[in-house]
Write a protein that holds these residues in place. Sequence first.
Motif, mmCIF file in Angstrom:
data_model
loop_
_atom_site.group_PDB
_atom_site.id
_atom_site.type_symbol
_atom_site.label_atom_id
_atom_site.label_comp_id
_atom_site.label_asym_id
_atom_site.label_seq_id
_atom_site.Cartn_x
_atom_site.Cartn_y
_atom_site.Cartn_z
ATOM 1 N N ALA A 56 -42.760 15.680 4.869
ATOM 2 C CA ALA A 56 -41.750 16.350 4.051
ATOM 3 C C ALA A 56 -41.791 17.862 4.273
ATOM 4 O O ALA A 56 -40.746 18.503 4.399
ATOM 5 C CB ALA A 56 -41.964 16.019 2.576
ATOM 6 N N ARG A 59 -40.322 18.777 7.650
ATOM 7 C CA ARG A 59 -38.861 18.634 7.629
ATOM 8 C C ARG A 59 -38.223 19.812 6.886
ATOM 9 O O ARG A 59 -37.254 20.404 7.358
ATOM 10 C CB ARG A 59 -38.479 17.302 6.989
ATOM 11 C CG ARG A 59 -37.016 16.965 7.053
ATOM 12 C CD ARG A 59 -36.677 15.562 6.524
ATOM 13 N NE ARG A 59 -37.334 15.224 5.261
ATOM 14 C CZ ARG A 59 -38.393 14.416 5.137
ATOM 15 N NH1 ARG A 59 -38.924 13.847 6.190
ATOM 16 N NH2 ARG A 59 -38.903 14.148 3.948
ATOM 17 N N GLN A 60 -38.785 20.178 5.733
ATOM 18 C CA GLN A 60 -38.248 21.300 4.956
ATOM 19 C C GLN A 60 -38.349 22.603 5.746
ATOM 20 O O GLN A 60 -37.405 23.398 5.762
ATOM 21 C CB GLN A 60 -39.002 21.449 3.642
ATOM 22 C CG GLN A 60 -38.696 20.387 2.631
ATOM 23 C CD GLN A 60 -39.550 20.566 1.386
ATOM 24 O OE1 GLN A 60 -40.751 20.787 1.459
ATOM 25 N NE2 GLN A 60 -38.916 20.465 0.226
ATOM 26 N N ASP A 63 -35.788 22.587 8.631
ATOM 27 C CA ASP A 63 -34.428 22.828 8.133
ATOM 28 C C ASP A 63 -34.244 24.298 7.751
ATOM 29 O O ASP A 63 -33.214 24.904 8.066
ATOM 30 C CB ASP A 63 -34.132 21.937 6.924
ATOM 31 C CG ASP A 63 -34.005 20.466 7.286
ATOM 32 O OD1 ASP A 63 -33.908 20.137 8.487
ATOM 33 O OD2 ASP A 63 -34.028 19.638 6.346
ATOM 34 N N ALA A 64 -35.233 24.858 7.060
ATOM 35 C CA ALA A 64 -35.150 26.265 6.654
ATOM 36 C C ALA A 64 -35.111 27.177 7.879
ATOM 37 O O ALA A 64 -34.342 28.134 7.926
ATOM 38 C CB ALA A 64 -36.333 26.624 5.756
ATOM 39 N N LEU A 132 -40.125 28.935 2.042
ATOM 40 C CA LEU A 132 -38.852 28.333 1.626
ATOM 41 C C LEU A 132 -38.075 29.257 0.702
ATOM 42 O O LEU A 132 -36.842 29.318 0.768
ATOM 43 C CB LEU A 132 -39.095 26.970 0.969
ATOM 44 C CG LEU A 132 -39.649 25.885 1.892
ATOM 45 C CD1 LEU A 132 -39.888 24.597 1.114
ATOM 46 C CD2 LEU A 132 -38.754 25.654 3.102
ATOM 47 N N GLU A 136 -34.380 30.702 1.530
ATOM 48 C CA GLU A 136 -33.274 30.535 0.596
ATOM 49 C C GLU A 136 -32.586 31.866 0.308
ATOM 50 O O GLU A 136 -31.361 31.914 0.125
ATOM 51 C CB GLU A 136 -33.772 29.902 -0.705
ATOM 52 C CG GLU A 136 -32.671 29.558 -1.679
ATOM 53 C CD GLU A 136 -31.672 28.544 -1.158
ATOM 54 O OE1 GLU A 136 -30.489 28.658 -1.531
ATOM 55 O OE2 GLU A 136 -32.031 27.654 -0.369
#
Length: 140
Positions: A56, A59-60, A63-64, A132, A136
């Motif tokens: 997880a 993957r995070q 993507d970020a 993260l 963001e």
Amino acid sequence: MLAGLGLAGASALSACARDAGPPDADALADCHRSLQRASLAVQVAGPEMAPGERQAARRQLSDASARVLHVWAKREGLDISAAQFSGESAKAEAFLEGINAEAGLSEQQRAAALSSAGDAPEQWRNSIAIALDCAEKVAP
């Protein structure tokens, strides 16, 4: 070593705290390096991190990173989508190589990050949260 992680995290968060508007190159570079440090923390977390958590987190972070690189490419006038970064297209890979050469962690910084992460493997959650959060802010 934990103090070093705290200072690096505080630096990464302060660098990402920008006003509204497109992020500048320094904010993008700081965020890119924060994502690299978080990936290294995941790499050395060992038994502190369950396999599902590791998947997880990877993957995070991936993507970020794709979102940050897309914003950066757009800032540079290039049309490379986040999906192209995720899919590792030739154009995206060439851009990433340039970013890593100019703004990525140096070998010395990578070694220091690996050492810090290895000294405090339980800090992987903090490292991921910082990365993260930064992503963001610069690439929502």
